[in-house]
Design a protein around this motif. Structure first.
Motif, PDB file in Angstrom:
ATOM      1  N   ALA A 127       0.832  -1.202   0.000  1.00 35.68           N
ATOM      2  CA  ALA A 127       0.000   0.000   0.000  1.00 35.68           C
ATOM      3  C   ALA A 127       0.869   1.256   0.000  1.00 35.68           C
ATOM      4  O   ALA A 127       0.561   2.241  -0.691  1.00 35.68           O
ATOM      5  N   GLY A 128       1.950   1.237   0.741  1.00 36.66           N
ATOM      6  CA  GLY A 128       2.834   2.390   0.807  1.00 36.66           C
ATOM      7  C   GLY A 128       3.487   2.702  -0.521  1.00 36.66           C
ATOM      8  O   GLY A 128       3.614   3.872  -0.902  1.00 36.66           O
ATOM      9  N   ILE A 129       3.908   1.684  -1.250  1.00 33.34           N
ATOM     10  CA  ILE A 129       4.523   1.903  -2.559  1.00 33.34           C
ATOM     11  C   ILE A 129       3.500   2.493  -3.523  1.00 33.34           C
ATOM     12  O   ILE A 129       3.809   3.439  -4.261  1.00 33.34           O
ATOM     13  N   CYS A 130       2.288   1.973  -3.514  1.00 35.45           N
ATOM     14  CA  CYS A 130       1.253   2.506  -4.408  1.00 35.45           C
ATOM     15  C   CYS A 130       0.933   3.962  -4.083  1.00 35.45           C
ATOM     16  O   CYS A 130       0.842   4.806  -4.977  1.00 35.45           O
ATOM     17  N   ILE A 131       0.767   4.259  -2.810  1.00 35.01           N
ATOM     18  CA  ILE A 131       0.457   5.632  -2.397  1.00 35.01           C
ATOM     19  C   ILE A 131       1.626   6.562  -2.709  1.00 35.01           C
ATOM     20  O   ILE A 131       1.426   7.678  -3.196  1.00 35.01           O
ATOM     21  N   LEU A 132       2.839   6.103  -2.450  1.00 36.55           N
ATOM     22  CA  LEU A 132       4.026   6.915  -2.719  1.00 36.55           C
ATOM     23  C   LEU A 132       4.133   7.250  -4.200  1.00 36.55           C
ATOM     24  O   LEU A 132       4.361   8.414  -4.572  1.00 36.55           O
ATOM     25  N   LEU A 133       3.977   6.260  -5.062  1.00 37.70           N
ATOM     26  CA  LEU A 133       4.060   6.510  -6.498  1.00 37.70           C
ATOM     27  C   LEU A 133       2.966   7.456  -6.970  1.00 37.70           C
ATOM     28  O   LEU A 133       3.212   8.358  -7.775  1.00 37.70           O
ATOM     29  N   PHE A 134       1.742   7.281  -6.457  1.00 42.28           N
ATOM     30  CA  PHE A 134       0.641   8.141  -6.859  1.00 42.28           C
ATOM     31  C   PHE A 134       0.871   9.584  -6.429  1.00 42.28           C
ATOM     32  O   PHE A 134       0.685  10.513  -7.220  1.00 42.28           O
ATOM     33  N   VAL A 135       1.287   9.779  -5.193  1.00 37.45           N
ATOM     34  CA  VAL A 135       1.473  11.138  -4.676  1.00 37.45           C
ATOM     35  C   VAL A 135       2.627  11.839  -5.389  1.00 37.45           C
ATOM     36  O   VAL A 135       2.491  12.996  -5.816  1.00 37.45           O
ATOM     37  N   VAL A 136       3.747  11.160  -5.545  1.00 36.68           N
ATOM     38  CA  VAL A 136       4.905  11.792  -6.202  1.00 36.68           C
ATOM     39  C   VAL A 136       4.585  12.086  -7.665  1.00 36.68           C
ATOM     40  O   VAL A 136       4.917  13.166  -8.170  1.00 36.68           O
ATOM     41  N   ALA A 137       3.925  11.172  -8.337  1.00 37.13           N
ATOM     42  CA  ALA A 137       3.568  11.411  -9.740  1.00 37.13           C
ATOM     43  C   ALA A 137       2.566  12.554  -9.864  1.00 37.13           C
ATOM     44  O   ALA A 137       2.682  13.388 -10.773  1.00 37.13           O
ATOM     45  N   SER A 138       1.596  12.629  -8.970  1.00 32.22           N
ATOM     46  CA  SER A 138       0.609  13.705  -9.023  1.00 32.22           C
ATOM     47  C   SER A 138       1.245  15.066  -8.780  1.00 32.22           C
ATOM     48  O   SER A 138       0.950  16.035  -9.489  1.00 32.22           O
ATOM     49  N   VAL A 139       2.100  15.156  -7.792  1.00 28.52           N
ATOM     50  CA  VAL A 139       2.773  16.421  -7.507  1.00 28.52           C
ATOM     51  C   VAL A 139       3.688  16.809  -8.658  1.00 28.52           C
ATOM     52  O   VAL A 139       3.718  17.980  -9.072  1.00 28.52           O
ATOM     53  N   ASN A 140       4.406  15.851  -9.200  1.00 30.17           N
ATOM     54  CA  ASN A 140       5.299  16.130 -10.326  1.00 30.17           C
ATOM     55  C   ASN A 140       4.498  16.585 -11.550  1.00 30.17           C
ATOM     56  O   ASN A 140       4.896  17.515 -12.253  1.00 30.17           O
ATOM     57  N   TRP A 141       3.378  15.954 -11.816  1.00 31.52           N
ATOM     58  CA  TRP A 141       2.517  16.344 -12.933  1.00 31.52           C
ATOM     59  C   TRP A 141       1.969  17.748 -12.719  1.00 31.52           C
ATOM     60  O   TRP A 141       1.960  18.571 -13.647  1.00 31.52           O
ATOM     61  N   TYR A 142       1.511  18.040 -11.500  1.00 29.64           N
ATOM     62  CA  TYR A 142       0.967  19.366 -11.204  1.00 29.64           C
ATOM     63  C   TYR A 142       2.031  20.449 -11.394  1.00 29.64           C
ATOM     64  O   TYR A 142       1.763  21.494 -11.990  1.00 29.64           O
ATOM     65  N   LEU A 143       3.226  20.198 -10.910  1.00 33.71           N
ATOM     66  CA  LEU A 143       4.300  21.173 -11.052  1.00 33.71           C
ATOM     67  C   LEU A 143       4.706  21.360 -12.514  1.00 33.71           C
ATOM     68  O   LEU A 143       5.025  22.464 -12.943  1.00 33.71           O
ATOM     69  N   ALA A 144       4.657  20.293 -13.286  1.00 35.51           N
ATOM     70  CA  ALA A 144       4.995  20.391 -14.710  1.00 35.51           C
ATOM     71  C   ALA A 144       3.916  21.174 -15.460  1.00 35.51           C
ATOM     72  O   ALA A 144       4.231  21.987 -16.329  1.00 35.51           O
ATOM     73  N   ARG A 145       2.658  20.955 -15.131  1.00 32.41           N
ATOM     74  CA  ARG A 145       1.568  21.664 -15.784  1.00 32.41           C
ATOM     75  C   ARG A 145       1.568  23.141 -15.409  1.00 32.41           C
ATOM     76  O   ARG A 145       1.227  23.998 -16.213  1.00 32.41           O
ATOM     77  N   ARG A 146       1.888  23.435 -14.179  1.00 35.42           N
ATOM     78  CA  ARG A 146       1.921  24.818 -13.707  1.00 35.42           C
ATOM     79  C   ARG A 146       3.040  25.595 -14.380  1.00 35.42           C
ATOM     80  O   ARG A 146       2.905  26.784 -14.643  1.00 35.42           O
ATOM     81  N   GLY A 147       4.127  24.906 -14.701  1.00 32.29           N
ATOM     82  CA  GLY A 147       5.263  25.558 -15.328  1.00 32.29           C
ATOM     83  C   GLY A 147       5.084  25.818 -16.814  1.00 32.29           C
ATOM     84  O   GLY A 147       5.840  26.558 -17.422  1.00 32.29           O
ATOM     85  N   MET A 148       4.083  25.207 -17.422  1.00 25.31           N
ATOM     86  CA  MET A 148       3.884  25.366 -18.881  1.00 25.31           C
ATOM     87  C   MET A 148       3.241  26.676 -19.213  1.00 25.31           C
ATOM     88  O   MET A 148       2.517  27.294 -18.697  1.00 25.31           O
TER      89      MET A 148
END
Length: 61
Positions: A40-61
């Motif tokens: 469960a921790g690996i799934c949550i970790l991957l989801f949270v890091v990917a979501s934050v990274n995606w949000y930061l990438a979209r905000r920078g565009m």
């Protein structure tokens, strides 16, 4: 790649290190619970890091 994803890579490494510590701590008492927490921790970790990274990438565009 390192410059663009440095924060995400560090977050993943720290998260995986903390999950490994939790796994070895819980493994002594209950192996099945330790495996469930790790999965469960690996799934949550991957989801949270990917979501934050995606949000930061979209905000920078």
């Amino acid at each position: 790649m390192w410059k663009a994803n440095k924060g995400a890579i560090i977050a993943l490494l720290l998260g995986l290190a903390s999950l490994a510590g939790a796994y070895f701590f819980l493994c002594r008492s209950d192996k099945q619970l330790a495996e469930q927490v790790l999965c469960a921790g690996i799934c949550i970790l991957l989801f949270v890091v990917a979501s934050v990274n995606w949000y930061l990438a979209r905000r920078g565009m």
